[in-house]
Design a protein around this motif. Structure first.
Motif, mmCIF file in Angstrom:
data_model
loop_
_atom_site.group_PDB
_atom_site.id
_atom_site.type_symbol
_atom_site.label_atom_id
_atom_site.label_comp_id
_atom_site.label_asym_id
_atom_site.label_seq_id
_atom_site.Cartn_x
_atom_site.Cartn_y
_atom_site.Cartn_z
ATOM 1 N N UNK A 78 0.815 -1.218 0.000
ATOM 2 C CA UNK A 78 0.000 0.000 0.000
ATOM 3 C C UNK A 78 0.848 1.268 0.000
ATOM 4 N N UNK A 79 2.112 1.155 0.387
ATOM 5 C CA UNK A 79 2.994 2.314 0.418
ATOM 6 C C UNK A 79 3.856 2.469 -0.829
ATOM 7 N N UNK A 80 3.671 1.617 -1.813
ATOM 8 C CA UNK A 80 4.522 1.643 -3.008
ATOM 9 C C UNK A 80 4.102 2.723 -4.001
ATOM 10 N N UNK A 81 2.827 2.849 -4.258
ATOM 11 C CA UNK A 81 2.338 3.805 -5.265
ATOM 12 C C UNK A 81 2.568 5.246 -4.822
ATOM 13 N N UNK A 82 2.688 6.123 -5.791
ATOM 14 C CA UNK A 82 2.833 7.551 -5.533
ATOM 15 C C UNK A 82 1.450 8.197 -5.595
ATOM 16 N N UNK A 83 0.906 8.506 -4.436
ATOM 17 C CA UNK A 83 -0.427 9.138 -4.325
ATOM 18 C C UNK A 83 -1.445 8.551 -5.297
ATOM 19 N N UNK A 84 -1.687 9.223 -6.405
ATOM 20 C CA UNK A 84 -2.742 8.810 -7.334
ATOM 21 C C UNK A 84 -2.224 8.122 -8.590
ATOM 22 N N UNK A 85 -0.935 7.760 -8.614
ATOM 23 C CA UNK A 85 -0.429 7.078 -9.800
ATOM 24 C C UNK A 85 0.456 5.905 -9.387
ATOM 25 N N UNK A 86 0.538 4.936 -10.272
ATOM 26 C CA UNK A 86 1.314 3.747 -9.992
ATOM 27 C C UNK A 86 2.802 4.056 -9.933
ATOM 28 N N UNK A 87 3.499 3.299 -9.125
ATOM 29 C CA UNK A 87 4.954 3.328 -9.072
ATOM 30 C C UNK A 87 5.480 2.731 -10.380
ATOM 31 N N UNK A 88 6.705 3.048 -10.749
ATOM 32 C CA UNK A 88 7.307 2.529 -11.984
ATOM 33 C C UNK A 88 7.261 0.998 -12.000
ATOM 34 N N UNK A 89 7.553 0.363 -10.890
ATOM 35 C CA UNK A 89 7.557 -1.100 -10.829
ATOM 36 C C UNK A 89 6.157 -1.636 -11.124
ATOM 37 N N UNK A 154 14.238 2.142 -16.398
ATOM 38 C CA UNK A 154 13.423 3.372 -16.347
ATOM 39 C C UNK A 154 13.796 4.209 -15.134
ATOM 40 N N UNK A 155 13.978 3.564 -13.997
ATOM 41 C CA UNK A 155 14.299 4.283 -12.773
ATOM 42 C C UNK A 155 15.691 4.922 -12.847
ATOM 43 N N UNK A 156 16.622 4.237 -13.483
ATOM 44 C CA UNK A 156 17.978 4.820 -13.659
ATOM 45 C C UNK A 156 17.914 6.022 -14.585
ATOM 46 N N UNK A 157 17.080 5.942 -15.624
ATOM 47 C CA UNK A 157 16.941 7.055 -16.566
ATOM 48 C C UNK A 157 16.279 8.261 -15.959
#
Length: 159
Positions: A78-89, A154-157
């Motif tokens: 539940x803590x992975x996503x950024x507010x209202x959008x999905x995390x990159x993973x 993506x995260x490195x970029x």
């Protein structure tokens, strides 16, 4: 039996709960704190469905007593996503169809997040080794590993 008071942090929020001495952190997360994203698969630490982080260390919550959370920082799906959008993973799992039934997915995503924090440039072999404790019976691991490697790139970029 007297309940034990525990003060902890879950996904960045201060949390307090009462638990029995033998109660698992998995049970508290799901039943008391209503954080049902963390799943129970085996109850013996063999499947990884209940993977969470405790002070940034990846653990199976079915093997952690709730009292051990005292003063610790707990991270769940539940803590992975950024507010209202999905995390990159999470986004890469969707793009690569690296999920089906959803039982293993939360544990896998938390595990991948821990992997990429520890090793932002994993090889395919390193990713497979790190995720060996997470069992998936639906998707097969190739899609999952492709999602992991794509998320890492993506995260490195973005950094």
């Amino acid at each position: 039996m007297a309940k034990i008071h525990v003060s902890t942090t879950v996904n960045g929020d201060a949390v307090e709960f009462l638990c029995n001495p033998g109660e698992t952190l998995l049970d508290i997360l799901r039943n008391d704190l209503q954080l049902t994203g963390t799943k129970e698969g085996c109850g013996s630490g063999d499947c990884g469905a209940c993977s969470i982080t405790v002070d940034d260390r990846l653990v199976c919550s079915c093997l952690v007593l709730a009292v051990e959370a005292e003063g610790k920082a707990i991270g769940t799906i539940e803590g992975v996503a950024d507010k209202d959008q999905l995390n990159v993973i999470q986004q890469k799992f969707l793009e690569h169809a690296a999920l089906q039934c959803g039982i293993c997915t939360p544990g896998l995503i938390v595990s991948v997040q821990a992997l990429l924090k520890e090793n932002p440039e994993p090889t395919e072999e390193e990713a497979r080794y790190y995720l060996a404790g997470n069992l998936c019976r639906c998707t097969g691991y190739d899609k999952i590993i492709r999602a992991v490697l794509d998320a890492a790139e993506t995260m490195r970029g973005a950094a």
